[in-house]
Scaffold this motif. Structure first.
Motif, PDB file in Angstrom:
ATOM      1  N   PHE A  14       9.511  18.612  97.368  1.00 48.63           N
ATOM      2  CA  PHE A  14       9.161  17.578  98.344  1.00 48.63           C
ATOM      3  C   PHE A  14       7.661  17.559  98.620  1.00 48.63           C
ATOM      4  CE2 PHE A  14       8.405  16.604 102.905  1.00 48.63           C
ATOM      5  CZ  PHE A  14       8.715  15.246 102.880  1.00 48.63           C
ATOM      6  N   TRP A  15       7.068  18.738  98.841  1.00 44.35           N
ATOM      7  CA  TRP A  15       5.647  18.782  99.186  1.00 44.35           C
ATOM      8  C   TRP A  15       4.746  18.474  97.989  1.00 44.35           C
ATOM      9  CZ3 TRP A  15       4.727  17.897 103.874  1.00 44.35           C
ATOM     10  CH2 TRP A  15       5.504  18.428 104.894  1.00 44.35           C
ATOM     11  N   ALA A  16       5.332  18.481  96.791  1.00 45.90           N
ATOM     12  CA  ALA A  16       4.559  18.123  95.594  1.00 45.90           C
ATOM     13  C   ALA A  16       4.507  16.614  95.367  1.00 45.90           C
ATOM     14  CB  ALA A  16       5.147  18.808  94.364  1.00 45.90           C
ATOM     15  N   LEU A  17       5.286  15.850  96.127  1.00 45.04           N
ATOM     16  CA  LEU A  17       5.285  14.396  95.957  1.00 45.04           C
ATOM     17  C   LEU A  17       3.934  13.819  96.373  1.00 45.04           C
ATOM     18  CD1 LEU A  17       8.874  13.567  97.288  1.00 45.04           C
ATOM     19  CD2 LEU A  17       8.122  13.747  94.898  1.00 45.04           C
ATOM     20  N   PRO A  18       3.451  12.788  95.673  1.00 42.46           N
ATOM     21  CA  PRO A  18       2.062  12.344  95.843  1.00 42.46           C
ATOM     22  C   PRO A  18       1.747  11.629  97.149  1.00 42.46           C
ATOM     23  CG  PRO A  18       3.208  10.930  94.282  1.00 42.46           C
ATOM     24  CD  PRO A  18       4.110  12.087  94.552  1.00 42.46           C
ATOM     25  N   HIS A  19       2.740  11.134  97.867  1.00 44.89           N
ATOM     26  CA  HIS A  19       2.432  10.368  99.071  1.00 44.89           C
ATOM     27  C   HIS A  19       1.849  11.213 100.195  1.00 44.89           C
ATOM     28  CE1 HIS A  19       6.412  11.979  99.986  1.00 44.89           C
ATOM     29  NE2 HIS A  19       6.242  11.644 101.250  1.00 44.89           N
ATOM     30  N   ASN A  30       6.810   4.223 103.673  1.00 43.56           N
ATOM     31  CA  ASN A  30       7.425   4.007 104.980  1.00 43.56           C
ATOM     32  C   ASN A  30       8.005   2.602 105.087  1.00 43.56           C
ATOM     33  OD1 ASN A  30       6.777   6.578 105.874  1.00 43.56           O
ATOM     34  ND2 ASN A  30       4.891   5.949 106.873  1.00 43.56           N
ATOM     35  N   GLU A  31       7.313   1.629 104.529  1.00 41.44           N
ATOM     36  CA  GLU A  31       7.794   0.248 104.555  1.00 41.44           C
ATOM     37  C   GLU A  31       9.063   0.098 103.704  1.00 41.44           C
ATOM     38  OE1 GLU A  31       4.486  -2.015 103.178  1.00 41.44           O
ATOM     39  OE2 GLU A  31       3.296  -1.698 105.005  1.00 41.44           O
ATOM     40  N   VAL A  32       9.066   0.750 102.545  1.00 42.69           N
ATOM     41  CA  VAL A  32      10.249   0.710 101.676  1.00 42.69           C
ATOM     42  C   VAL A  32      11.436   1.370 102.376  1.00 42.69           C
ATOM     43  CG1 VAL A  32      11.257   1.614  99.538  1.00 42.69           C
ATOM     44  CG2 VAL A  32       8.978   0.565  99.499  1.00 42.69           C
ATOM     45  N   GLN A  33      11.205   2.514 102.988  1.00 41.91           N
ATOM     46  CA  GLN A  33      12.302   3.213 103.661  1.00 41.91           C
ATOM     47  C   GLN A  33      12.838   2.416 104.845  1.00 41.91           C
ATOM     48  OE1 GLN A  33      10.449   7.190 104.245  1.00 41.91           O
ATOM     49  NE2 GLN A  33      12.147   7.922 103.009  1.00 41.91           N
ATOM     50  N   ALA A  34      11.946   1.785 105.594  1.00 40.47           N
ATOM     51  CA  ALA A  34      12.388   0.958 106.721  1.00 40.47           C
ATOM     52  C   ALA A  34      13.247  -0.208 106.208  1.00 40.47           C
ATOM     53  CB  ALA A  34      11.188   0.435 107.501  1.00 40.47           C
ATOM     54  N   TRP A  35      12.835  -0.802 105.085  1.00 43.57           N
ATOM     55  CA  TRP A  35      13.615  -1.882 104.478  1.00 43.57           C
ATOM     56  C   TRP A  35      14.989  -1.366 104.038  1.00 43.57           C
ATOM     57  CZ3 TRP A  35      16.147  -3.034 100.032  1.00 43.57           C
ATOM     58  CH2 TRP A  35      16.441  -4.387  99.788  1.00 43.57           C
ATOM     59  N   TYR A  65      18.504   9.972 105.554  1.00 46.21           N
ATOM     60  CA  TYR A  65      17.604   8.916 105.130  1.00 46.21           C
ATOM     61  C   TYR A  65      16.495   8.735 106.154  1.00 46.21           C
ATOM     62  CZ  TYR A  65      16.736   5.328 101.694  1.00 46.21           C
ATOM     63  OH  TYR A  65      16.203   4.613 100.659  1.00 46.21           O
ATOM     64  N   GLY A  66      15.968   9.830 106.655  1.00 46.40           N
ATOM     65  CA  GLY A  66      14.974   9.742 107.710  1.00 46.40           C
ATOM     66  C   GLY A  66      13.582  10.080 107.231  1.00 46.40           C
ATOM     67  N   GLY A  67      12.661   9.145 107.316  1.00 49.23           N
ATOM     68  CA  GLY A  67      11.289   9.361 106.854  1.00 49.23           C
ATOM     69  C   GLY A  67      10.527  10.371 107.679  1.00 49.23           C
ATOM     70  N   ASP A  68       9.992   9.941 108.819  1.00 50.41           N
ATOM     71  CA  ASP A  68       9.180  10.826 109.646  1.00 50.41           C
ATOM     72  C   ASP A  68       9.994  11.985 110.204  1.00 50.41           C
ATOM     73  OD1 ASP A  68       6.925   9.327 109.183  1.00 50.41           O
ATOM     74  OD2 ASP A  68       7.168   8.099 110.990  1.00 50.41           O
ATOM     75  N   GLU A  69      11.251  11.736 110.577  1.00 52.10           N
ATOM     76  CA  GLU A  69      12.082  12.809 111.111  1.00 52.10           C
ATOM     77  C   GLU A  69      12.309  13.880 110.046  1.00 52.10           C
ATOM     78  OE1 GLU A  69      15.568  11.958 113.352  1.00 52.10           O
ATOM     79  OE2 GLU A  69      14.759  10.105 114.176  1.00 52.10           O
ATOM     80  N   PHE A  70      12.507  13.451 108.814  1.00 52.29           N
ATOM     81  CA  PHE A  70      12.720  14.447 107.765  1.00 52.29           C
ATOM     82  C   PHE A  70      11.440  15.234 107.501  1.00 52.29           C
ATOM     83  CE2 PHE A  70      12.613  16.080 103.493  1.00 52.29           C
ATOM     84  CZ  PHE A  70      13.797  16.807 103.476  1.00 52.29           C
ATOM     85  N   ASP A 113      12.751   6.169  96.363  1.00 53.04           N
ATOM     86  CA  ASP A 113      12.032   5.090  97.047  1.00 53.04           C
ATOM     87  C   ASP A 113      10.529   5.190  96.827  1.00 53.04           C
ATOM     88  OD1 ASP A 113      14.298   3.892  97.944  1.00 53.04           O
ATOM     89  OD2 ASP A 113      14.196   4.670  99.972  1.00 53.04           O
ATOM     90  N   LEU A 114      10.041   6.399  96.618  1.00 51.07           N
ATOM     91  CA  LEU A 114       8.625   6.577  96.319  1.00 51.07           C
ATOM     92  C   LEU A 114       8.257   5.866  95.023  1.00 51.07           C
ATOM     93  CD1 LEU A 114       5.885   7.944  96.920  1.00 51.07           C
ATOM     94  CD2 LEU A 114       6.724   9.942  95.662  1.00 51.07           C
ATOM     95  N   HIS A 115       9.124   5.915  94.042  1.00 50.07           N
ATOM     96  CA  HIS A 115       8.855   5.238  92.772  1.00 50.07           C
ATOM     97  C   HIS A 115       8.790   3.722  92.969  1.00 50.07           C
ATOM     98  CE1 HIS A 115      10.848   8.956  90.751  1.00 50.07           C
ATOM     99  NE2 HIS A 115       9.609   9.194  91.154  1.00 50.07           N
ATOM    100  N   LEU A 116       9.646   3.192  93.848  1.00 47.37           N
ATOM    101  CA  LEU A 116       9.574   1.765  94.165  1.00 47.37           C
ATOM    102  C   LEU A 116       8.261   1.448  94.865  1.00 47.37           C
ATOM    103  CD1 LEU A 116      13.188   1.205  95.578  1.00 47.37           C
ATOM    104  CD2 LEU A 116      12.394   0.821  93.236  1.00 47.37           C
TER     105      LEU A 116
END
Length: 237
Positions: A14-19, A30-35, A65-70, A113-116
């Motif tokens: 997870f921490w290796a992901l580029p975002h 964040n926009e993709v996850q909210a959608w 499926y929680g962005g900031d909470e996760f 979702d990061l890939h999207l």
């Protein structure tokens, strides 16, 4: 390999992901996850709005499926895991496996979702339904999306099995005070939230089976490029 070792590997991935190092990409994610969360809520509104299913729906949308909470949970777990060997003596391995798999499911959802988000950012496109459809089809991770749904189903059935075992449930409840005392609260609460979400359900299959069936139908529809049509609201008739 123990459940906690698995969990550490999931967090490392997870921490290796580029975002995490790219503000613009993080914003797009964040926009993709909210959608996605809004789409899930809309698609499964009838299922989610049933009183007995509301805690489970919230667990899906905020924990699995929680962005900031996760991200907050991941930060907390990163701090405690080096000392968490004691937790393996406090809670049953099956409970920790369920928790580890739940975190893996959350990370997989983020990664897909990061890939999207990366594609949308590269094309300088906003997050709209048409653009999400184009992103899904271009990134083309149909098989990975199916794995994601299978992992969610496995998490639910493993957690339900633990919840329905009196001995396992009792052992987990007795571990709460010690887990909190040793600062293992984030992992304990993540697992416990799943247990509480499932408690009102007469059968977890009545929730997870129709959810997964609908999601797999949508995956079929989204990736069916031969008929030249597109799904309505990422849904199926």
């Amino acid at each position: 390999m123990s459940a906690l070792t698995d969990l550490q590997q999931h967090l490392t991935n997870f921490w290796a992901l580029p975002h995490h190092q790219d503000t613009e990409l993080n914003t797009k994610l964040n926009e993709v996850q909210a959608w996605q969360q809004a789409r899930l809520q809309r698609t499964h509104s009838e299922l989610f709005e049933q009183p007995k299913n509301q805690l489970m729906a919230d667990y899906f949308l905020t924990q699995l499926y929680g962005g900031d909470e996760f991200k907050l949970l991941a930060e907390q777990l990163e701090r405690i895991l080096p000392k968490a060997k004691k937790l393996e003596r406090l809670a049953k391995e099956s409970a920790l496996e369920a928790g580890s798999m739940g975190i893996q499911a959350a990370i997989l959802a983020i990664e897909l979702d990061l890939h999207l988000a990366q594609w949308l950012l590269a094309q300088d496109l906003p997050v709209t339904e048409d653009n999400m459809l184009a992103a899904y089809r271009t990134v083309d991770e149909e098989d990975e999306r199916r794995v994601q749904i299978g992992t969610l189903k496995d998490v639910c059935y493993r957690t339900d099995k633990h919840l329905n075992s009196f001995m396992l449930k009792k052992a987990f409840a007795l571990a709460k005070g010690t887990a909190y005392r040793y600062n293992f609260q984030p992992l304990y609460d993540f697992i416990d939230t799943g247990f509480k979400a499932m408690k009102p359900l007469k059968s977890v299959s009545n929730f997870i089976e129709p959810f997964c069936e609908r999601e797999l139908e949508i995956i079929d529809e989204v990736h069916d490029t031969d008929n030249g049509s597109k799904p309505l609201s990422f849904d199926v008739s």
